[in-house]
Design a protein around this motif. Structure first.
Motif, PDB file in Angstrom:
ATOM      1  N   VAL A 150      35.134  71.718  33.581  1.00 17.73           N
ATOM      2  CA  VAL A 150      34.891  72.542  32.394  1.00 17.73           C
ATOM      3  C   VAL A 150      34.516  71.663  31.206  1.00 17.73           C
ATOM      4  CG1 VAL A 150      35.964  74.126  30.741  1.00 17.73           C
ATOM      5  CG2 VAL A 150      36.353  74.421  33.191  1.00 17.73           C
ATOM      6  N   ALA A 151      35.234  70.550  31.046  1.00 15.21           N
ATOM      7  CA  ALA A 151      34.924  69.626  29.959  1.00 15.21           C
ATOM      8  C   ALA A 151      33.514  69.065  30.112  1.00 15.21           C
ATOM      9  CB  ALA A 151      35.944  68.490  29.934  1.00 15.21           C
ATOM     10  N   ALA A 152      33.184  68.643  31.342  1.00 17.55           N
ATOM     11  CA  ALA A 152      31.861  68.073  31.592  1.00 17.55           C
ATOM     12  C   ALA A 152      30.762  69.097  31.343  1.00 17.55           C
ATOM     13  CB  ALA A 152      31.787  67.554  33.027  1.00 17.55           C
ATOM     14  N   ASP A 153      31.000  70.337  31.773  1.00 13.93           N
ATOM     15  CA  ASP A 153      30.008  71.391  31.575  1.00 13.93           C
ATOM     16  C   ASP A 153      29.748  71.622  30.080  1.00 13.93           C
ATOM     17  OD1 ASP A 153      28.407  73.701  32.658  1.00 13.93           O
ATOM     18  OD2 ASP A 153      29.832  74.835  31.456  1.00 13.93           O
ATOM     19  N   TYR A 154      30.824  71.600  29.297  1.00  9.95           N
ATOM     20  CA  TYR A 154      30.678  71.792  27.853  1.00  9.95           C
ATOM     21  C   TYR A 154      29.903  70.632  27.230  1.00  9.95           C
ATOM     22  CZ  TYR A 154      31.782  72.657  22.972  1.00  9.95           C
ATOM     23  OH  TYR A 154      31.680  72.883  21.620  1.00  9.95           O
ATOM     24  N   ILE A 155      30.223  69.416  27.650  1.00 10.76           N
ATOM     25  CA  ILE A 155      29.547  68.232  27.101  1.00 10.76           C
ATOM     26  C   ILE A 155      28.057  68.245  27.445  1.00 10.76           C
ATOM     27  CG2 ILE A 155      29.379  65.712  27.249  1.00 10.76           C
ATOM     28  CD1 ILE A 155      32.475  65.719  27.695  1.00 10.76           C
ATOM     29  N   VAL A 156      27.742  68.559  28.708  1.00 13.21           N
ATOM     30  CA  VAL A 156      26.346  68.577  29.146  1.00 13.21           C
ATOM     31  C   VAL A 156      25.544  69.608  28.350  1.00 13.21           C
ATOM     32  CG1 VAL A 156      24.813  69.188  31.068  1.00 13.21           C
ATOM     33  CG2 VAL A 156      26.791  67.703  31.471  1.00 13.21           C
ATOM     34  N   LYS A 157      26.131  70.779  28.104  1.00 16.66           N
ATOM     35  CA  LYS A 157      25.422  71.851  27.398  1.00 16.66           C
ATOM     36  C   LYS A 157      25.279  71.592  25.903  1.00 16.66           C
ATOM     37  CE  LYS A 157      26.589  75.647  30.540  1.00 16.66           C
ATOM     38  NZ  LYS A 157      27.384  76.902  30.698  1.00 16.66           N
ATOM     39  N   LYS A 162      22.915  62.963  23.602  1.00 16.01           N
ATOM     40  CA  LYS A 162      23.838  62.286  22.694  1.00 16.01           C
ATOM     41  C   LYS A 162      24.592  61.173  23.420  1.00 16.01           C
ATOM     42  CE  LYS A 162      23.118  65.280  19.314  1.00 16.01           C
ATOM     43  NZ  LYS A 162      22.525  64.911  17.993  1.00 16.01           N
ATOM     44  N   ASN A 163      25.225  60.319  22.625  1.00 15.72           N
ATOM     45  CA  ASN A 163      26.012  59.213  23.187  1.00 15.72           C
ATOM     46  C   ASN A 163      27.477  59.631  23.361  1.00 15.72           C
ATOM     47  OD1 ASN A 163      23.800  57.435  23.150  1.00 15.72           O
ATOM     48  ND2 ASN A 163      24.182  56.916  21.011  1.00 15.72           N
ATOM     49  N   VAL A 164      27.981  59.495  24.588  1.00 15.51           N
ATOM     50  CA  VAL A 164      29.352  59.901  24.916  1.00 15.51           C
ATOM     51  C   VAL A 164      30.140  58.717  25.470  1.00 15.51           C
ATOM     52  CG1 VAL A 164      30.764  61.337  26.453  1.00 15.51           C
ATOM     53  CG2 VAL A 164      28.750  62.311  25.318  1.00 15.51           C
ATOM     54  N   ALA A 165      31.373  58.573  24.994  1.00 17.18           N
ATOM     55  CA  ALA A 165      32.282  57.547  25.500  1.00 17.18           C
ATOM     56  C   ALA A 165      33.461  58.235  26.176  1.00 17.18           C
ATOM     57  CB  ALA A 165      32.776  56.657  24.367  1.00 17.18           C
ATOM     58  N   GLY A 189      24.056  64.478  36.087  1.00 22.17           N
ATOM     59  CA  GLY A 189      22.979  63.630  35.600  1.00 22.17           C
ATOM     60  C   GLY A 189      23.205  63.085  34.201  1.00 22.17           C
ATOM     61  N   PHE A 190      24.424  63.202  33.710  1.00 18.98           N
ATOM     62  CA  PHE A 190      24.759  62.723  32.368  1.00 18.98           C
ATOM     63  C   PHE A 190      25.525  61.412  32.503  1.00 18.98           C
ATOM     64  CE2 PHE A 190      26.650  62.293  28.315  1.00 18.98           C
ATOM     65  CZ  PHE A 190      26.029  63.156  27.425  1.00 18.98           C
ATOM     66  N   GLN A 191      25.019  60.355  31.895  1.00 17.74           N
ATOM     67  CA  GLN A 191      25.653  59.037  31.989  1.00 17.74           C
ATOM     68  C   GLN A 191      26.343  58.682  30.669  1.00 17.74           C
ATOM     69  OE1 GLN A 191      25.835  56.985  34.832  1.00 17.74           O
ATOM     70  NE2 GLN A 191      27.338  55.942  33.540  1.00 17.74           N
ATOM     71  N   GLU A 192      27.628  58.413  30.749  1.00 17.19           N
ATOM     72  CA  GLU A 192      28.351  58.011  29.535  1.00 17.19           C
ATOM     73  C   GLU A 192      27.897  56.624  29.092  1.00 17.19           C
ATOM     74  OE1 GLU A 192      30.559  56.180  32.885  1.00 17.19           O
ATOM     75  OE2 GLU A 192      29.654  58.138  32.525  1.00 17.19           O
ATOM     76  N   LYS A 193      28.002  56.346  27.812  1.00 14.35           N
ATOM     77  CA  LYS A 193      27.568  55.047  27.291  1.00 14.35           C
ATOM     78  C   LYS A 193      28.693  54.028  27.323  1.00 14.35           C
ATOM     79  CE  LYS A 193      24.710  53.025  23.680  1.00 14.35           C
ATOM     80  NZ  LYS A 193      23.856  53.311  22.505  1.00 14.35           N
ATOM     81  N   TYR A 221      35.552  61.253  24.771  1.00 13.52           N
ATOM     82  CA  TYR A 221      36.471  62.029  25.599  1.00 13.52           C
ATOM     83  C   TYR A 221      37.687  61.153  25.901  1.00 13.52           C
ATOM     84  CZ  TYR A 221      38.472  65.004  29.132  1.00 13.52           C
ATOM     85  OH  TYR A 221      39.337  65.806  29.820  1.00 13.52           O
ATOM     86  N   VAL A 222      38.879  61.672  25.599  1.00 11.17           N
ATOM     87  CA  VAL A 222      40.103  60.897  25.777  1.00 11.17           C
ATOM     88  C   VAL A 222      40.947  61.477  26.907  1.00 11.17           C
ATOM     89  CG1 VAL A 222      42.238  60.080  24.710  1.00 11.17           C
ATOM     90  CG2 VAL A 222      40.138  60.237  23.355  1.00 11.17           C
ATOM     91  N   GLY A 223      41.123  60.715  27.961  1.00  6.56           N
ATOM     92  CA  GLY A 223      42.051  61.077  29.026  1.00  6.56           C
ATOM     93  C   GLY A 223      43.396  60.451  28.678  1.00  6.56           C
ATOM     94  N   GLY A 224      44.270  61.245  28.066  1.00  5.37           N
ATOM     95  CA  GLY A 224      45.547  60.710  27.617  1.00  5.37           C
ATOM     96  C   GLY A 224      46.328  61.758  26.855  1.00  5.37           C
TER      97      GLY A 224
END
Length: 372
Positions: A150-157, A162-165, A189-193, A221-224
Motif C-alpha cells: 500500500v505504501a509503495a502504491d501510494y509513492i508510485v502514484k 521524485k527522489n525517494v529514500a 519499476g520505481f528505484q529509490e535513490k 520512508y522510515v521503517g521504524g
C-alpha cells in the motif's frame, strides 16, 4: 478467649473462601512494552485488555468463571520477551495477547508453543511470525508485505519522477517493513535513490539528514518506530528540509505529534481503516471515552484479540490451547473490528491498509480510504 478463637476461625474461613474463589478465576495475560520508548503502545494494549475483560466478566465470564488479567512488560526487548513467555508458560496461563514488537513476538512464540500457550498478537506485523508453521500463533492485524504494498502504491502514484529514500532501524519490524516497501517499489519499476539504516534508540540523525539534503530527497520512508521517526522529522526541519516523511503502523500514537509539534503536518503512515469509526466498535469506544481514554492505535485490536479467544473457548468448552486454536481457525468471530476469520497460518483472511496524514494540530485522517 473462646469468642476470639471463633472470630479467628471465621476470618480464616473467609480468607480461605476468598482464596478459593480467586483460584477459580482464569488468568490470561497481555504482554508488551509497558516501559521504554514504545510504552505508548503498551498502554494501548493494556487499556484494550482491561476493558475487554471488564466487559466479558460483566457478561458472565467464560465457562462459568471470571477472567483475571496479568500484564507483563517486555520493553520490546527480545530476551525479556522470551523470559516473560517462559514465566507465563510455567504459570499455566492458557492465553496471551501480545506482544507488540515483532522482535519480541517471534522469540516469545516459540516458548509459548513449548508451554501450550495460545498467542494472538494485536500488533506484530512481520510475516515471519506466522510463517514458521507454529500451531499456537495468530494475529488480528495485517502483515508488512501487505502494508508495504500500500505504501509503495501510494509513492508510485504520487511521487513519480521524485527522489525517494528508504531508512530502517535494523529491527525485525523496521527492517522487514522497509524491505517489503522497497521490494514493492522496485517491482513497480520505481528505484529509490538512497537505502540507509540507523540504530533504534539513536537521537542524532544530522548525518542522515545531510545526505537527504544532498540527494534532494522528496520523500523519506522510515521503517521504524515513532520516537526515532519524530526526531528525524524535527532534524530535517531544523536543517530547512521540507522532505515528506512516510512510515508504517508504528506511527499510530499521538505521542508522535508531541515529539514533533506542528512539524508533524503532512507526515504519512499506513494503518488499517480506523477501528474507532467502525459501527461494531461504537459502544466500546463510548466506554473508553467515558474514562477519558482515546482507544487509538492498537487498543481495539487488543480488545478484539480477547474477544476471539473468549468466544472460541466458549465454543470449544475448554481453555486447552490446541483445541481453542483449532476452533479459532475453523470459525468466524464477531469483534469490535468486525467479523474475523483466520487462515491455517493464523493470519486474518480479510485485511486492508490505508494511508493517513498528520496535521499541524496533532490529528490524522485517512487520505486514500479506497486505496487511491
Amino acid at each position: 478467649m473462646k469468642s476470639m478463637k471463633l472470630i479467628g476461625l471465621a476470618l480464616g474461613a473467609s480468607f480461605a473462601f476468598s482464596a478459593s474463589a480467586f483460584a477459580q478465576d482464569i488468568t490470561i495475560a497481555v504482554a508488551g512494552p509497558m516501559t521504554g520508548s514504545e510504552s505508548a503502545f503498551g498502554r494501548q494494549m493494556k487499556n484494550g485488555a482491561e476493558q475487554a475483560i471488564a466487559d466479558i466478566n460483566a457478561a458472565g465470564g467464560v465457562l462459568g468463571k471470571k477472567l483475571a488479567l496479568e500484564a507483563d512488560d517486555d520493553a520490546c526487548d527480545p530476551k525479556q520477551a522470551r523470559s516473560i513467555a517462559e514465566k507465563i508458560g510455567s504459570s499455566k496461563i492458557p492465553f496471551v495477547a501480545g506482544h507488540f514488537c515483532s522482535s519480541s513476538s517471534i522469540p516469545a512464540s516459540e516458548a509459548y508453543a513449548d508451554a501450550n500457550v495460545l498467542q494472538i498478537t494485536p500488533a506484530s506485523t512481520n510475516p515471519l511470525f506466522t510463517e514458521r508453521k507454529l500451531w499456537n500463533v495468530a494475529r488480528v492485524c495485517g502483515r508488512d508485505d501487505q502494508q508495504g504494498l500500500v505504501a509503495a502504491d501510494y509513492i508510485v502514484k504520487n511521487f513519480k519522477g521524485k527522489n525517494v529514500a528508504i531508512l530502517n532501524d535494523k529491527t525485525t519490524y523496521g527492517k522487514g517493513l522497509a524491505d517489503e516497501t522497497k521490494k514493492a517499489l522496485n517491482k513497480a519499476g520505481f528505484q529509490e535513490k538512497m537505502f540507509e539504516s540507523y540504530n533504534k534508540g539513536d537521537k542524532d540523525f544530522n548525518s542522515i539528514v545531510s545526505r537527504l539534503k544532498r540527494d534532494n530527497i522528496d520523500l523519506v520512508y522510515v521503517g521504524g518506530y515513532h520516537q526515532e521517526a519524530g526526531l528525524i522529522l524535527r532534524q530535517m526541519r531544523d536543517q530547512g528540509l521540507q522532505t515528506i516523511l512516510m512510515a508504517g503502523d508504528a506511527m499510530n500514537d499521538k505521542e508522535f505529534a508531541s515529539i514533533t509539534g506542528p512539524a508533524a503536518e503532512g507526515t504519512l503512515f499506513t494503518f488499517g481503516p480506523d477501528p474507532r469509526n467502525k459501527p461494531t466498535a461504537k459502544a466500546i469506544v463510548e466506554k473508553f471515552k467515558a474514562k477519558n481514554i482515546d482507544p487509538e492505535g492498537y487498543t481495539l485490536y487488543t480488545y478484539a484479540a480477547m474477544q476471539v479467544w473468549t468466544q472460541a473457548v466458549a465454543k470449544a468448552g475448554t481453555t486447552d490451547a490446541k483445541k481453542v486454536m483449532a476452533t479459532i481457525k475453523a470459525g468466524d468471530w464477531d469483534t469490535v473490528l468486525g467479523k474475523m476469520g483466520f487462515d491455517a497460518k493464523g493470519d486474518i483472511k480479510a485485511i486492508d491498509y490505508v494511508v493517513y496524514k498528520w496535521d499541524a494540530k496533532g490529528n490524522y485522517t485517512e487520505i486514500n480510504p479506497k486505496g487511491s
